[in-house]
Design an enzyme around this catalytic site. Structure first.
Site, PDB file in Angstrom:
ATOM      1  N   TYR A 172       0.838  -1.195   0.000  1.00 41.60           N
ATOM      2  CA  TYR A 172       0.000   0.000   0.000  1.00 41.60           C
ATOM      3  C   TYR A 172       0.883   1.259   0.000  1.00 41.60           C
ATOM      4  CZ  TYR A 172      -4.012  -3.068   0.761  1.00 41.60           C
ATOM      5  OH  TYR A 172      -4.984  -4.038   0.615  1.00 41.60           O
ATOM      6  N   ARG A 220       2.497  -1.112  11.162  1.00 43.01           N
ATOM      7  CA  ARG A 220       2.608  -2.424  10.520  1.00 43.01           C
ATOM      8  C   ARG A 220       3.484  -2.294   9.293  1.00 43.01           C
ATOM      9  NH1 ARG A 220      -1.930  -7.116   9.119  1.00 43.01           N
ATOM     10  NH2 ARG A 220      -0.456  -8.791   9.602  1.00 43.01           N
ATOM     11  N   GLY A 318      -4.645 -14.044  12.876  1.00 41.41           N
ATOM     12  CA  GLY A 318      -5.606 -13.430  11.973  1.00 41.41           C
ATOM     13  C   GLY A 318      -6.788 -14.322  11.686  1.00 41.41           C
ATOM     14  N   ARG A 319      -6.634 -15.170  10.683  1.00 38.68           N
ATOM     15  CA  ARG A 319      -7.737 -16.025  10.258  1.00 38.68           C
ATOM     16  C   ARG A 319      -8.266 -16.958  11.341  1.00 38.68           C
ATOM     17  NH1 ARG A 319      -4.371 -17.808   5.123  1.00 38.68           N
ATOM     18  NH2 ARG A 319      -2.766 -17.370   6.700  1.00 38.68           N
ATOM     19  N   CYS A 342      -8.165 -22.967  12.092  1.00 39.11           N
ATOM     20  CA  CYS A 342      -8.043 -22.418  10.737  1.00 39.11           C
ATOM     21  C   CYS A 342      -7.078 -23.304   9.950  1.00 39.11           C
ATOM     22  CB  CYS A 342      -7.512 -20.995  10.806  1.00 39.11           C
ATOM     23  SG  CYS A 342      -6.976 -20.318   9.222  1.00 39.11           S
ATOM     24  N   CYS A 362     -15.935 -17.438   6.622  1.00 33.70           N
ATOM     25  CA  CYS A 362     -14.926 -18.474   6.847  1.00 33.70           C
ATOM     26  C   CYS A 362     -15.488 -19.784   6.315  1.00 33.70           C
ATOM     27  CB  CYS A 362     -14.605 -18.609   8.335  1.00 33.70           C
ATOM     28  SG  CYS A 362     -13.530 -20.027   8.702  1.00 33.70           S
ATOM     29  N   GLN A 420     -15.658 -36.632   1.245  1.00 34.50           N
ATOM     30  CA  GLN A 420     -14.481 -36.379   0.428  1.00 34.50           C
ATOM     31  C   GLN A 420     -13.331 -35.754   1.211  1.00 34.50           C
ATOM     32  OE1 GLN A 420     -14.827 -34.972  -3.600  1.00 34.50           O
ATOM     33  NE2 GLN A 420     -17.010 -35.429  -3.646  1.00 34.50           N
ATOM     34  N   LYS A 430      -2.210 -30.709   3.269  1.00 35.43           N
ATOM     35  CA  LYS A 430      -3.656 -30.644   3.459  1.00 35.43           C
ATOM     36  C   LYS A 430      -4.139 -31.533   4.602  1.00 35.43           C
ATOM     37  CE  LYS A 430      -6.629 -29.847   0.393  1.00 35.43           C
ATOM     38  NZ  LYS A 430      -7.630 -30.099  -0.668  1.00 35.43           N
TER      39      LYS A 430
END
Length: 642
Positions: A172, A220, A318-319, A342, A362, A420, A430
């Site tokens: 930014y 930041r 964060g997430r 998460c 989410c 699945q 994963k």
């Protein structure tokens, strides 16, 4: 594991935090179209403060309308925003939290539709990602923006915020001035390190004057841009003491910009947990003030270890705040298995906001962003609900329905639940996906919901026992096109192979280059198998613009795997696959052939349910094969509404 350091208080320039957990700024798209604070945003952030986090940092707040990154970004460029900001700060305080307002200007990382004018930047160099034309800022405009940051800091203090954070990261505007990649000016704000740093230093200095000495200011930064021609960690180590001298009390140590390969600013599951902490340690040593460590830290145990090693003084989660707003309180209580973790899939958050232009949610927590709507309506009386299928959609539906008071039973034709996700959690990086399925199963056990495996329900079964309602979540079966040789013994379905782990003794050809095909290739390559993917489309269905897509392509390419595009398979022979490309017949050797050519819904019970008059919802892949996000959210919606 005891989390003594994570739950130790810390005082920063008069602001005392009850623990070292920080919720960093994450864009949501929940603001009102005019940039004011919405009830939805207040409810969302208050719910996170309720979960026990020490410091909440708002999403990006524009200090000038020309610096907006998206249309409904919140703002603080005039006193008209004071009522909403006051209400937000008060809501967080009612929940026992502290809140900082993140002050932001997008620079060239925006569009004219959002900014209301041609984007501005240090130099008239378009964004490497967006390609949006921009214009170089004049010295007068630079002075205006410096004043806008100072004015916004004063408004934050006036409205009851406990601190501000100045956003100088992720490509930014402030980051653009710091970087030789984007700053080609030849005046006092470009050229040398001192000149490129001047804009950020002056913003800090003026914000400090406007807010006064006893008000915390966080900055930041991207500690390393990780792009060719950008600045590196050594530059940030030299800059950090200047930031402190100009007024920064804390440095929040992120990494990367939007053009950094692999999108490390919002790293996927392909990146190691805590991968950026060594940079936070380096800045901490150089700056001599507290730093906030960030970089896919999704377990409290990792945070505790980082604090113990003095890599950081506070930790950004964060997430994880999206997935489980109570994870901090659960960690403090020692209830680690209760935490809904998460997985860094990015589907519901950054990819949804950036690529789909929708407000965030989410994948694994459908309630994220719906806090303002209140709790689902309980059922008036006890009713029997059957969920047919224990995959992601079915598990999600069962949880939601049980929460409303339904007497829920889940029926799964396979020997174990998970659908699945059982195969999807097998490829490299994963494995964490299975955590959500295991969490769901534990939650259902606590609610006395029975999952009956090895039971495939038929029309006759429904007629005999006739439940009050049904959620059909039977998933999808693999597509098997009419290709000669596809029924040969050396041809396997991708999901079968992932579950059984059987390997080939020679080269393998995968039919289909989507996510299933590429992740199966990744799985085989990690076990030393040579792989070729045949994809009929002219371009890869898996884009490199997503973090996971980038790393999949990179791992397969670096290991010598091949993807052949525009390839139409015509037949499978005992030791090779024949295909046509650009009108020419070609062949590739294959000891094993793996099919990953899509799926079709399993929803044959719909007609029976209709005839019996049983209310039902069809969800997830049984409705239409799509992503995990759609499956979990559709299941949840059905459980809340049926």
């Amino acid at each position: 594991m005891k989390l003594e350091r994570l739950f130790a208080p810390i005082t920063i320039n008069g602001m005392t935090l009850k623990n070292r957990a920080v919720m960093p700024a994450m864009g949501t798209g929940y603001g009102n179209p005019d940039g004011t604070i919405s009830d939805r945003l207040i409810a969302y952030l208050a719910r996170r403060a309720q979960g026990g986090t020490g410091l909440i940092i708002t999403e990006i707040c524009a200090v000038d309308p020309r610096g907006k990154a998206f249309p409904n970004q919140i703002g603080a460029w005039s006193d008209s925003f004071l009522p909403g900001l006051t209400g937000l700060a008060a809501a967080i305080h009612r929940e026992g939290g502290k809140i900082a307002l993140q002050l932001h200007h997008a620079g060239r990382e925006t569009f004219e539709q959002a900014a209301g004018a041609v984007p501005e930047a240090p130099s008239a160099i378009p964004s490497a990602v967006l390609g949006q034309p921009c214009e170089a800022m004049s010295s007068e405009r630079i002075a205006d923006v410096i004043g806008a940051f100072a004015g916004a800091a004063a408004r934050a203090k006036k409205t009851g915020f406990d601190a501000v954070e100045i956003h100088s990261a992720h490509g930014y505007l402030l980051n653009q001035f710091l970087s030789p990649f984007s700053n080609h000016r030849t005046d006092l704000y470009g050229g040398s390190e001192e000149n490129r740093s001047r804009f950020v230093v002056e913003i800090l200095s003026e914000a400090r004057k406007a807010a006064g000495p006893g008000f915390p200011i966080i900055i930041r930064v991207s500690t390393d841009e990780l792009i060719r021609g950008g600045y590196d960690l050594e530059f940030m180590k030299r800059l950090a003491p200047q930031l402190v001298a100009a007024g920064a009390d804390v440095i929040h140590c992120s990494v990367g910009v939007y053009s950094t390969p692999g999108n490390l600013s919002i790293a996927s599951m392909d990146t190691a947990e805590g991968f950026n902490l060594f940079r936070a340690r380096a800045v901490r040593e150089a700056a001599g003030v507290p730093v906030i460590g960030v970089g896919r830290i999704n377990r409290p145990e990792t945070a505790e270890q980082a604090l113990a090693a003095e890599a950081a003084d506070l930790i950004s989660f964060g997430r994880p705040h999206l997935t489980d707003p109570d994870f901090v309180a659960k960690a403090e209580a020692g209830d680690f298995t209760e935490i809904r973790r998460c997985v860094a899939c990015n589907q519901g958050c950054i990819e949804r906001l950036s690529f789909e232009m929708k407000s965030v949610t989410c994948t694994f927590n459908p309630a994220c962003g719906r806090e303002y709507l209140g709790a689902p309506v309980p059922v008036a009386q006890s009713k029997r609900l059957w969920v047919i299928g224990a995959g992601p959609a079915g598990l999600s539906a069962a949880l939601a329905a049980a929460g409303r008071g339904y007497e829920v039973e889940v029926f799964e034709k396979e020997a174990s639940p998970g659908g699945q996700l059982r195969s999807a959690s097998r490829p490299p990086h994963k494995e964490i996906y299975w955590d959500w399925a295991a969490w769901c199963i534990r939650q259902l056990e606590k609610r006395d919901v029975k999952i009956r495996c090895g039971e495939e329900w038929t029309a006759e079964s429904l007629r005999e026992r006739k439940p009050d309602a049904v959620i059909l979540a039977a998933g999808a079966d693999p597509v098997t096109p009419d290709i000669p040789g596809l029924a040969s013994p050396h041809v396997r379905d991708a999901r079968e192979l992932l579950l059984e782990g059987a390997m080939a003794e020679g080269p393998t050809v995968i039919l289909g280059g989507g996510y299933v095909g590429m992740e199966t290739a990744d799985f085989l390559i990690a076990r030393g198998v040579g792989v070729t993917l045949l994809e009929m489309l002219p371009a890869s269905p898996v884009g490199k613009h997503t973090a996971h897509g980038y790393w999949l392509h990179k791992r397969i390419r670096d290991a010598g795997g091949r993807m052949i595009l525009g390839a139409t398979v015509t037949r499978v022979e005992p030791d090779q696959v024949v295909y046509r490309q650009a009108g020419e017949e070609k062949r590739v050797s294959a000891a094993l052939v793996v099919t990953a050519m899509g799926a079709r819904p399993v929803n044959g019970l719909e007609e029976t349910l209709k005839k019996l008059g049983i209310p039902w919802r069809t969800v997830g892949d049984a409705r239409q094969p799509r992503r995990l996000l759609e499956a979990i959210h559709e299941g949840d919606r059905a459980g809340r509404e049926i």
